[in-house]
Every structure is written in structure tokens, then in C-alpha cells.
Design an enzyme around this catalytic site. Sequence first.
Site, short mmCIF file in Angstrom:
data_model
loop_
_atom_site.label_atom_id
_atom_site.label_comp_id
_atom_site.label_asym_id
_atom_site.label_seq_id
_atom_site.Cartn_x
_atom_site.Cartn_y
_atom_site.Cartn_z
N LYS A 38 0.84 -1.21 0.00
CA LYS A 38 0.00 0.00 0.00
C LYS A 38 0.87 1.25 0.00
O LYS A 38 2.04 1.21 0.40
CB LYS A 38 -0.92 -0.02 1.23
CG LYS A 38 -0.18 0.02 2.56
CD LYS A 38 -1.12 -0.33 3.72
CE LYS A 38 -0.37 -0.25 5.04
NZ LYS A 38 -1.14 -0.86 6.15
N ARG A 136 -10.90 -0.39 14.51
CA ARG A 136 -10.75 0.36 13.27
C ARG A 136 -11.74 -0.30 12.31
O ARG A 136 -12.94 -0.27 12.59
CB ARG A 136 -9.28 0.27 12.82
CG ARG A 136 -8.82 1.40 11.94
CD ARG A 136 -7.32 1.34 11.66
NE ARG A 136 -6.92 0.21 10.81
CZ ARG A 136 -5.67 0.00 10.38
NH1 ARG A 136 -4.70 0.83 10.72
NH2 ARG A 136 -5.39 -1.03 9.61
N HIS A 168 -6.80 -7.72 12.72
CA HIS A 168 -5.56 -6.92 12.75
C HIS A 168 -5.26 -6.51 14.19
O HIS A 168 -6.16 -6.13 14.93
CB HIS A 168 -5.77 -5.68 11.87
CG HIS A 168 -4.51 -4.90 11.56
ND1 HIS A 168 -3.29 -5.49 11.35
CD2 HIS A 168 -4.32 -3.57 11.38
CE1 HIS A 168 -2.39 -4.55 11.07
NE2 HIS A 168 -2.98 -3.37 11.08
N ARG A 224 0.72 -10.97 7.03
CA ARG A 224 0.74 -9.78 6.17
C ARG A 224 1.95 -8.94 6.57
O ARG A 224 1.98 -8.40 7.68
CB ARG A 224 -0.54 -8.95 6.37
CG ARG A 224 -1.83 -9.72 6.15
CD ARG A 224 -3.05 -8.81 6.30
NE ARG A 224 -3.12 -8.15 7.59
CZ ARG A 224 -3.76 -8.63 8.65
NH1 ARG A 224 -4.43 -9.77 8.57
NH2 ARG A 224 -3.76 -7.97 9.78
N TYR A 267 16.47 30.60 6.97
CA TYR A 267 15.38 31.44 7.48
C TYR A 267 15.42 31.59 9.00
O TYR A 267 15.56 30.59 9.72
CB TYR A 267 14.02 30.84 7.11
CG TYR A 267 13.69 30.86 5.65
CD1 TYR A 267 13.85 32.02 4.89
CD2 TYR A 267 13.17 29.73 5.02
CE1 TYR A 267 13.52 32.05 3.54
CE2 TYR A 267 12.83 29.75 3.67
CZ TYR A 267 13.01 30.91 2.94
OH TYR A 267 12.69 30.92 1.62
N CYS A 314 14.22 24.26 4.54
CA CYS A 314 13.32 25.00 3.65
C CYS A 314 12.48 24.03 2.83
O CYS A 314 12.62 22.82 2.96
CB CYS A 314 14.13 25.91 2.72
SG CYS A 314 15.32 26.93 3.62
N ASP A 316 12.54 23.23 -0.35
CA ASP A 316 13.23 22.43 -1.37
C ASP A 316 14.70 22.20 -1.05
O ASP A 316 15.41 21.60 -1.86
CB ASP A 316 13.20 23.14 -2.72
CG ASP A 316 11.83 23.69 -3.02
OD1 ASP A 316 10.96 22.88 -3.35
OD2 ASP A 316 11.63 24.92 -2.87
C1 PLP Z 1 -0.44 -1.88 6.78
C2 PLP Z 1 -1.05 -3.14 7.24
C3 PLP Z 1 -0.27 -4.28 7.43
C4 PLP Z 1 1.23 -4.27 7.35
O1 PLP Z 1 1.75 -3.80 8.56
P1 PLP Z 1 3.33 -3.86 8.82
O2 PLP Z 1 3.54 -3.43 10.21
O3 PLP Z 1 3.94 -2.93 7.83
O4 PLP Z 1 3.74 -5.26 8.56
C5 PLP Z 1 -0.90 -5.46 7.74
N1 PLP Z 1 -2.25 -5.52 7.86
C6 PLP Z 1 -3.02 -4.43 7.71
C7 PLP Z 1 -4.49 -4.54 7.88
C8 PLP Z 1 -2.46 -3.20 7.41
O5 PLP Z 1 -3.24 -2.12 7.28
#
Ligand code: PLP
Length: 392
Positions: A38, A136, A168, A224, A267, A314, A316
Site C-alpha cells: 500500500k 478500526r 488486525h 501480512r 530562514y 526550507c 526544497d
Molecule cells: C499496513 C497493514 C499491514 C502491514 O503492517 P506492517 O507493520 O507494515 O507489517 C498489515 N495488515 C493491515 C491490515 C495493514 O493495514
Amino acid sequence: MDRQATVDLGTVTANVAALHGQLTGDGNREIQIMAVVKQDAYGHDAVMCARAALAGGATWLGVAHVAEALALRQAGIDAPVLCLMAVPGEAHEEAIRAGVDLTAGSVAQLATLVEAARRARRPARLQLKADTGLSRGGATRATWPDVLDAALAAKAQGLATITGLWSHFACADMPGHPSIGAQLDGFHEALAIADKAGVSPGIRHLANTAAALTVPESWFDLVRIGGAMYGLSTLPGGAPSWLRPAMTLRARLALVKRVPPGTGVSYGHHYVTGRETTLGLVPLGYADGVRRALAGHRLVSLHGKRWPIAGTVCMDQFVVDFGDEPVAPGDEVILFGPGDEGEPTAQEWGDALGTISYEIATSIGPEVPRTFPANDLGPSPQTGASYEWPAG
Ligand SMILES: *Cc1c(COP(=O)(O)O)cnc(C)c1O
């Protein structure tokens, strides 16, 4: 190129392969890896990193938005892809036609996806998400049975197949946190309820990087991983040393000048030279992800040594004080990398800012070119680029 984020795709492949070895190490059952790409693979380039992760043994890809999944398909990647978020109004019909797995965590979300399946004249591939404590996305304990029933009804109408059940963690990067065990129990309960309702679960998954590294009971059928594939982690102290950061942020000095004592720099003149010194100008600024709060930090590496960001960052550009070090315009500075040559890591940048390395990597602006050094997989098909600076 006077500034670039080089991404070592061989490192991404090696990180995934190393993790795969850890998961299935003692010859036990196969645990699949979903490479989470992502937000353009945490700023590393989604298509390139997806290919690199698949080469390392990942069998699934994970994204947040439907558009990200479709971009992978358009690049010719046909591996299974799961859309982790469920956002109303995204191109679900197209996603279903492209064989993208979609997440449903409520009856309303499921209805949206089933409607899209009707229009696509194809069953949606659905993964049902239980909220076991992150609060969430996902169905709470109270609404989970309704989501399961709605999914079974859609399946009976030929509008859905159930390809996975998942949840999660909230605190996987806080080893020993009591919520970890509670969420594990909650997920087992969600699976048991699904089983009783007659849902065959497909793949079951709960672990992110932190849990993949520290909570073996959470591995189920798949883990994941985002951070781990890029050599990053949110665990205290960052990723273990067998994972290697894949990204190096470099720039060439655009200008070098000798200035007298008492010279106000950038600055606000918040930095004033204490003696005669050499200043170098780095063509990266807060619009590129070098945050203003980094002023004063010794986070710039040149000749294997660390140098301080002098004065205000700054939009850039920013200035570095090199003292009496011999430096010339065009010399390369490294802002962060794997740390081999004494340069800071993204983890150190995160520590300096009170944030995590993921935010550092994803904050590198889109104007900073990503380049891909040649590696064992062959030169990058996109650029064929080497990370060497052009001569002269
Ligand atoms: C982003 C995400 C992950 C990956 O998390 P990491 O800590 O980068 O491994 C896994 N599951 C879900 C639902 C996420 O949103």
C-alpha cells in the site's frame, strides 16, 4: 540526478525470503506471506516491490485502496491481491472483474460489494474482517454473526465466494501487551463462530510485521508483512539485523561555500556559525519529506561521518555545516540508508522525530525519483538504472 531514493529490490526479495524461512523454518506447515505494498510500497514503488516480493516467495499482495490493486493488475501482476480497506465509492465492480479480493467488515460494506458483483456479473471474492480489538475496520463480536449470515446469503445467490477471514492487531509492536493475547482469543472465537455458521474460512490471517517477528501463535495460514519486506519495523529498536533496509536517500551538494564566524544560516537565522566553516546546500526540503523539525540533528552522512542540518529546513533545500571537511559541489550525501557506511537509518530519523520509520519512508515526496540498482533479478525493467551517479 541530483537527488534520488534508491530501492534495492534484491534486498526486498531477500527480506521476504528470510522471513519465509523463519515462518516455515523447522519444516513445519507452509505459512504464506502477503506482501503489503500500500501507499506505493511505503514509498518504495508498489509494482517494483510487488515483483521483488513475489520473487522472494510471497504469494499474496495487500493494498489499501482498489485503485492500488488495479494498478498492480495493469502492470501485469496476476498474483492474488487483497484490498485491506473497505471504502464506499471505490471501483468495486472493476476490482471484481480484475479478480481482486475485497474486505467486508460490516453488513453495509458487504451489501455494497454484492451490488458491485451483481453489476459485474461475477461473484465477488470476499474476505471478512473481524474487529478483535483495534476498533478500526471490521465487525465487532456483536455484528460478526450478521456479517457471516449476509456473506452466506450472497454466496447462495452466486454473488460471492468467501476467500478469507482476518483481523488486525492493535499493539503487536508492544511485546507482552495484554491486548495481544486477548485479540488472539478474539480471533479464535471469530473463527469458531464462522465455523459454526457453516462458513469455510479460506485463508485465516492476523499477523503484521511485528506479530510475524514476535507472536508465532498469530501466524495462522498467512502473515501480512509491510515493514519487514522493506527492512523496517515498528518494534522497539526497529527491525532485527537479518532484515535490511531497502531504501537509501541520497543527494548531491548543489553548492559549497566558505563563510566567516557569525554568519546567520537559513530562514530566521536560528543557526549562526561559531567560526569560519564550510556550508553545503542539499537540494531536498520539507516538501520532499525532510521535516523542519530535523533542524540541528546530525543526520546527514558524508565521507562516512555525520554532519548537522544547519538552520531551518526550507521547502526544497537545507544547509549542512561541514566544518573544515574538504567538500565540493556534486559530492554525495546520504540522508538515510541501511547503515553500512555509518549513515543514519530511517529508524534513526523516526527516533529523532518521535515517529516510526514507516512515516519517514512514506513521507519522501513523489518528486524524488525512485531508482533501482541492478541486482540478481537483472536490471530493473522500468529504468534499467544503476544507482551510480552519472559521471561528471
Ligand atoms: C499496513 C497493514 C499491514 C502491514 O503492517 P506492517 O507493520 O507494515 O507489517 C498489515 N495488515 C493491515 C491490515 C495493514 O493495514
